[in-house]
Design an enzyme around this catalytic site. Structure first.
Site, PDB file in Angstrom:
ATOM      1  N   LYS A  40       0.219   0.390  15.632  1.00  0.00           N
ATOM      2  CA  LYS A  40      -1.147   0.015  16.006  1.00  0.00           C
ATOM      3  C   LYS A  40      -1.621  -1.246  15.287  1.00  0.00           C
ATOM      4  O   LYS A  40      -2.622  -1.852  15.683  1.00  0.00           O
ATOM      5  CB  LYS A  40      -2.115   1.172  15.771  1.00  0.00           C
ATOM      6  N   ASP A  41      -0.890  -1.670  14.238  1.00  0.00           N
ATOM      7  CA  ASP A  41      -1.235  -2.904  13.533  1.00  0.00           C
ATOM      8  C   ASP A  41      -0.526  -4.133  14.089  1.00  0.00           C
ATOM      9  O   ASP A  41      -0.785  -5.255  13.649  1.00  0.00           O
ATOM     10  CB  ASP A  41      -0.869  -2.787  12.047  1.00  0.00           C
TER      11      ASP A  41
ATOM     12  N   ARG B  62     -10.396   4.232   0.490  1.00  0.00           N
ATOM     13  CA  ARG B  62     -11.366   4.791   1.431  1.00  0.00           C
ATOM     14  C   ARG B  62     -11.800   6.194   1.016  1.00  0.00           C
ATOM     15  O   ARG B  62     -12.986   6.534   1.074  1.00  0.00           O
ATOM     16  CB  ARG B  62     -10.779   4.804   2.849  1.00  0.00           C
TER      17      ARG B  62
ATOM     18  N   ARG C 239     -13.199  -0.462   4.544  1.00  0.00           N
ATOM     19  CA  ARG C 239     -11.928  -1.161   4.431  1.00  0.00           C
ATOM     20  C   ARG C 239     -11.170  -0.675   3.207  1.00  0.00           C
ATOM     21  O   ARG C 239     -11.692   0.029   2.380  1.00  0.00           O
ATOM     22  CB  ARG C 239     -12.166  -2.680   4.319  1.00  0.00           C
TER      23      ARG C 239
ATOM     24  N   CYS D  17      -5.652  -6.180  18.141  1.00  0.00           N
ATOM     25  CA  CYS D  17      -5.568  -4.844  17.554  1.00  0.00           C
ATOM     26  C   CYS D  17      -6.944  -4.350  17.106  1.00  0.00           C
ATOM     27  O   CYS D  17      -7.140  -3.162  16.923  1.00  0.00           O
ATOM     28  CB  CYS D  17      -4.643  -4.861  16.340  1.00  0.00           C
TER      29      CYS D  17
ATOM     30  N   SER E 184     -12.671   0.625  12.377  1.00  0.00           N
ATOM     31  CA  SER E 184     -12.209   0.446  13.753  1.00  0.00           C
ATOM     32  C   SER E 184     -13.360   0.384  14.745  1.00  0.00           C
ATOM     33  O   SER E 184     -14.165   1.320  14.844  1.00  0.00           O
ATOM     34  CB  SER E 184     -11.281   1.613  14.111  1.00  0.00           C
ATOM     35  N   LEU E 185     -13.422  -0.712  15.519  1.00  0.00           N
ATOM     36  CA  LEU E 185     -14.410  -0.794  16.597  1.00  0.00           C
ATOM     37  C   LEU E 185     -14.132   0.247  17.673  1.00  0.00           C
ATOM     38  O   LEU E 185     -15.059   0.736  18.323  1.00  0.00           O
ATOM     39  CB  LEU E 185     -14.414  -2.190  17.211  1.00  0.00           C
ATOM     40  N   ARG E 186     -12.864   0.580  17.880  1.00  0.00           N
ATOM     41  CA  ARG E 186     -12.513   1.617  18.865  1.00  0.00           C
ATOM     42  C   ARG E 186     -13.129   2.952  18.477  1.00  0.00           C
ATOM     43  O   ARG E 186     -13.752   3.629  19.299  1.00  0.00           O
ATOM     44  CB  ARG E 186     -10.989   1.745  18.956  1.00  0.00           C
ATOM     45  N   ARG E 187     -12.942   3.339  17.219  1.00  0.00           N
ATOM     46  CA  ARG E 187     -13.536   4.604  16.766  1.00  0.00           C
ATOM     47  C   ARG E 187     -15.052   4.525  16.811  1.00  0.00           C
ATOM     48  O   ARG E 187     -15.725   5.463  17.233  1.00  0.00           O
ATOM     49  CB  ARG E 187     -13.066   4.922  15.344  1.00  0.00           C
TER      50      ARG E 187
ATOM     51  N   SER F 176       0.845  -1.193   0.000  1.00  0.00           N
ATOM     52  CA  SER F 176       0.000   0.000   0.000  1.00  0.00           C
ATOM     53  C   SER F 176       0.882   1.244   0.000  1.00  0.00           C
ATOM     54  O   SER F 176       2.027   1.214   0.480  1.00  0.00           O
ATOM     55  CB  SER F 176      -0.916   0.004   1.223  1.00  0.00           C
TER      56      SER F 176
ATOM     57  N   VAL G  45      -5.779   3.835   2.039  1.00  0.00           N
ATOM     58  CA  VAL G  45      -6.269   5.200   2.225  1.00  0.00           C
ATOM     59  C   VAL G  45      -6.942   5.721   0.954  1.00  0.00           C
ATOM     60  O   VAL G  45      -8.024   6.316   1.006  1.00  0.00           O
ATOM     61  CB  VAL G  45      -5.115   6.133   2.652  1.00  0.00           C
TER      62      VAL G  45
END
Length: 340
Positions: free
Chosen positions: A88-89, A160, A154, A247, A134-137, A18, A157
């Site tokens: 974070k990954d 998206r 998904r 993660c 992201s479940l966190r977001r 990517s 960048v």
């Protein structure tokens, strides 16, 4: 003064293909070449399982570890010496025989609000569609704005952003640092306040993975370590690890050195002073109905190794606070849902 690697003349970096992953690998390559101009560095470009499966939420297919497994296999096979990751990954427990050889200086840790029609989360109309993987977001945004619709987003960048531009979403949430690194700053309408969306563990930081015991490589990477970032990141990862979180779970953690010298984080005076490390953590229901919060401050003392040990314990302590408030039950339910 040019540093001379002891025994290495060629280094191979495993990377995803990517644009952001390539930027990260090229950034580390360029930093190493500044230190060691005679070193030859190759990039081994790999397509990971996480890059191939784009129609399923990450939590359902194994989390963000899917982006690093093939890179790790290249190190096992010795076709690569190191892999550069967005921290974070990186899973909280590394495979046997591998380690994080360097925690690099941290860039912006925040989440970016990206929209073509609105300037902020607060401006979004009732029922607006927000895209994130992201479940966190998701859990934090839904807690702040229960009326919003969250749709899975998904892809890299560029993919998206193209979905946003096609009108599939009213806004999308991306990592600020990722957009900045590939020169897409103009797409950022604003950064989400940390009180609204506490960052992911390690967000904004690059880490370099290598084989354990590869002393020549570790010596090579040593100048890339940022001691201040390392302390903060150890605390965040310790919290996540103690919660047995992967993660791709609704866990947030963000550590700050409150008297950190922002302009020279490795300055001698700064490293010798006692510092206050402040760690905040959150665990929430994916629908935003519950958002547990915990925090703690400690004064770091002693050597760098002592401070890292204290930071690790701080992560455990804040995780214990969250568990006492019911985080274990929330996470267990999410893991159960993802297995079915």
């Amino acid at each position: 003064m040019t540093k001379q690697p002891s025994t290495i003349s060629t280094l191979t970096i495993a990377t995803r293909q990517s644009p952001l992953a390539l930027w990260q690998a090229e950034h580390i390559r360029d930093r190493l070449l500044e230190l060691y101009p005679d070193l030859t560095i190759h990039l081994l470009k790999i397509v990971t399982k996480g890059d191939k499966i784009l129609d399923t939420p990450l939590a359902k297919i194994g989390g963000k570890g899917l982006f690093v497994k093939e890179l790790e296999q290249a190190m096992y096979d010795k076709t690569a010496d190191i892999a550069v990751h967005s921290l974070k990954d990186v899973p909280m427990v590394l495979p046997k025989g591998l380690m994080l050889g360097a925690y690099c200086e941290r860039a912006a840790p925040t989440d970016a609000f990206v929209s073509n029609n609105y300037n902020s989360l607060d401006e979004l109309p009732n029922g607006a569609v927000v895209g994130t993987s992201s479940l966190r977001r998701q859990c934090q945004i839904k807690h702040y704005r229960p009326d919003l619709q969250i749709k899975t987003l998904r892809g890299n960048v560029g993919t998206r952003l193209s979905k946003l531009d096609a009108g599939d979403y009213d806004a999308i949430i991306l990592a600020t640092s990722g957009l900045q690194r590939i020169h897409l700053d103009e797409r950022i309408k604003g950064e989400l306040d940390i009180e609204v969306s506490l960052p992911a563990v390690g967000q904004g930081a690059l880490a370099i993975e290598c084989r354990e015991g590869d002393e020549a490589v570790l010596k090579l990477l040593a100048p890339l370590n940022d001691d201040q970032a390392r302390i903060r990141l150890i605390a965040e990862r310790a919290l996540n690890r103690h919660l047995e979180g992967g993660c791709q779970v609704p866990i947030a953690a963000f550590a700050v050195l409150e008297n950190e010298n922002e302009n020279n984080s490795n300055s001698e005076n700064n490293s010798n002073n006692n510092q206050t490390l402040w760690l905040r953590g959150r665990v929430g229901q994916a629908d935003g109905s519950v958002l547990l919060k915990a925090e703690k401050r400690i004064t770091l003392q002693g050597s760098q190794a002592d401070k890292e040990s204290q930071a690790n314990q701080l992560g455990i302590d804040v995780a214990e606070q969250l568990l006492a408030k019911g985080a274990g039950e929330i996470l267990a339910a999410i893991y159960h849902d993802n297995d079915h």
